[in-house]
Motif scaffolding. Structure first.
Motif, PDB file in Angstrom:
ATOM      1  N   ALA A 146       0.862  -1.178   0.000  1.00 29.86           N
ATOM      2  CA  ALA A 146       0.000   0.000   0.000  1.00 29.86           C
ATOM      3  C   ALA A 146       0.902   1.233   0.000  1.00 29.86           C
ATOM      4  O   ALA A 146       1.909   1.255   0.708  1.00 29.86           O
ATOM      5  N   PRO A 147       0.623   2.240  -0.812  1.00 30.19           N
ATOM      6  CA  PRO A 147      -0.550   2.365  -1.694  1.00 30.19           C
ATOM      7  C   PRO A 147      -0.286   1.928  -3.136  1.00 30.19           C
ATOM      8  O   PRO A 147      -1.143   2.137  -4.000  1.00 30.19           O
ATOM      9  N   ARG A 148       0.880   1.362  -3.412  1.00 30.99           N
ATOM     10  CA  ARG A 148       1.240   1.007  -4.780  1.00 30.99           C
ATOM     11  C   ARG A 148       0.214   0.081  -5.419  1.00 30.99           C
ATOM     12  O   ARG A 148      -0.216   0.298  -6.571  1.00 30.99           O
ATOM     13  N   ASP A 149      -0.184  -0.961  -4.686  1.00 31.80           N
ATOM     14  CA  ASP A 149      -1.069  -1.983  -5.243  1.00 31.80           C
ATOM     15  C   ASP A 149      -2.503  -1.887  -4.735  1.00 31.80           C
ATOM     16  O   ASP A 149      -3.423  -2.384  -5.379  1.00 31.80           O
ATOM     17  N   ILE A 150      -2.683  -1.295  -3.569  1.00 34.09           N
ATOM     18  CA  ILE A 150      -4.015  -1.196  -2.978  1.00 34.09           C
ATOM     19  C   ILE A 150      -4.018  -0.057  -1.973  1.00 34.09           C
ATOM     20  O   ILE A 150      -3.001   0.225  -1.334  1.00 34.09           O
ATOM     21  N   LEU A 151      -5.151   0.623  -1.850  1.00 36.51           N
ATOM     22  CA  LEU A 151      -5.303   1.707  -0.876  1.00 36.51           C
ATOM     23  C   LEU A 151      -5.894   1.114   0.403  1.00 36.51           C
ATOM     24  O   LEU A 151      -6.802   0.286   0.341  1.00 36.51           O
ATOM     25  N   ILE A 152      -5.376   1.542   1.560  1.00 37.07           N
ATOM     26  CA  ILE A 152      -5.846   0.984   2.827  1.00 37.07           C
ATOM     27  C   ILE A 152      -6.085   2.116   3.822  1.00 37.07           C
ATOM     28  O   ILE A 152      -5.269   3.045   3.932  1.00 37.07           O
TER      29      ILE A 152
END
Length: 370
Positions: free
Chosen positions: A301-307
């Motif tokens: 996160a945040p490269r592949d998914i936002l958390i």
């Protein structure tokens, strides 16, 4: 050889007055002549007598103490890690007579890990204690179960009781129907006063940010919906997502990191490559643990998914990446709980109040901000 402390009987004998006069001299000075009180105070000083504050308070039907009952919100280890009870120092094995008592740096680092301390309960407790100190009131801290006897035992020792329910749910109503005022923190259920955070507004701000700023089109919920706060947050997530056309929301993993920190469904989705654009987690503890387990699978996160998380605990500012979350003013909530108890005489003259505090969006790098 133990030396016994001077008693009220010793003061009465030295001053040549009755025990009742000594008692009144300390508790009700207006009921004793100034000359007599001076004689009593002089005698007490000469023999080193110190009146018992608890005894004075009990004589007035008060203890001078407020209680804070915690159920199961304290952590021994960070979520997602294995318990390390075998590494905890056995205090009975320490040489307390040594010039210096050595300590285990590894254990200390584990115990002071920001993901373990301070957490939500620690900040609420701090606020409660600070407000009591400002009002020269003692505090009884109790970490126990939810049984009626345990709650009633705490209530019976204090002038007012604040309760943090935790995973176990609400305290038994019959245990809190006592003669002392009660405040439920982060729970709208149960009797007495309530101190709550704006869960709905906080989750709405997270969803709005992820959708409008980061163009997330699919959002997943991670975390259990057990307990007052998680249920409201989950409902608010569904409501907020539903207001956006073309945006999809779903429950990705109902994991409860406080009970069983295994992200079974989340990891299955990660392996299958079907994770949503963003994850909204029920708590910061859940979000921080999710970041760690996904990183182990090469998902950052945040490269592949936002958390994003919710609560605003200290670890959100020190972790990498820093966590986007909703900050609730936990110390203020603890102070408010103490204030409600301090201003309620417990005689039914004060109607139950519900105080809801505002929350604030705290942006971090886990969503690409910060």
């Amino acid at each position: 050889m133990a030396i016994s402390r001077p008693t009220v009987y010793d003061v009465a004998e030295r001053a040549g007055v009755s025990i009742a006069t000594v008692s009144f001299a300390f508790r009700r000075p207006d009921k004793v002549r100034a000359e007599t009180r001076e004689v009593v105070l002089k005698a007490a000083h000469e023999i080193g007598y110190v009146p018992s504050g608890s005894a004075r308070n009990l004589a007035r039907g008060r203890t001078g103490v407020l209680g804070l009952h915690l159920f199961d919100l304290l952590l021994d280890v960070a979520p997602g890690t294995q318990a390390a009870e075998e590494g905890v120092t056995d205090l009975s094995a320490l040489d307390l007579g040594a010039p210096l008592v050595e300590w285990d740096a590894t254990e200390d680092a584990r115990a002071s890990e920001p993901k373990v301390f301070p957490l939500y309960v620690d900040e609420v407790q701090r606020g409660f204690v600070l407000e009591c100190r400002r009002n020269t009131t003692g505090v009884l801290l109790r970490r126990g179960g939810t049984g009626s006897n345990e709650i009633a035992e705490t209530a019976g020792q204090v002038d007012g009781l604040a309760v943090l329910p935790g995973h176990a749910g609400f305290a038994p109503a019959e245990a809190l129907n006592a003669s002392v005022p009660v405040v439920m923190v982060s729970s709208g259920g149960g009797p007495g006063h309530h101190v709550l955070a704006d869960n709905a507004g906080g989750v709405r701000s997270l969803v709005d940010h992820l959708v409008t700023v980061h163009a997330a089109r699919s959002l997943g919920w991670v975390g259990a919906a057990d307990g007052w706060d998680p249920r409201r947050r989950r409902d608010a997530f569904d409501d907020a997502v539903s207001t956006y056309e073309g945006v999809r929301g779903e429950v990705v993993d109902p994991v409860d990191v406080g009970l069983d920190p295994v992200f079974t469904t989340l990891l299955e989705r990660a392996e299958a490559g079907t994770l949503p654009d963003a994850l909204v987690c029920a708590t910061d503890q859940t979000a921080l643990a999710a970041i760690d387990v996904l990183r182990e699978r090469g998902i950052e996160a945040p490269r592949d998914i936002l958390i994003a998380g919710f609560d605003g605990i200290q670890a959100t500012r020190t972790c990498s990446p820093t966590l986007t979350t909703v900050r609730q003013p936990m110390e203020l909530m603890g102070r408010l709980a103490a204030h409600l108890l301090l201003t309620d005489p417990g005689d039914g003259s004060v109607a139950p109040r519900t105080v809801t505090v505002a929350v604030a969006l705290q942006l971090g790098a886990s969503c690409g901000c910060g």
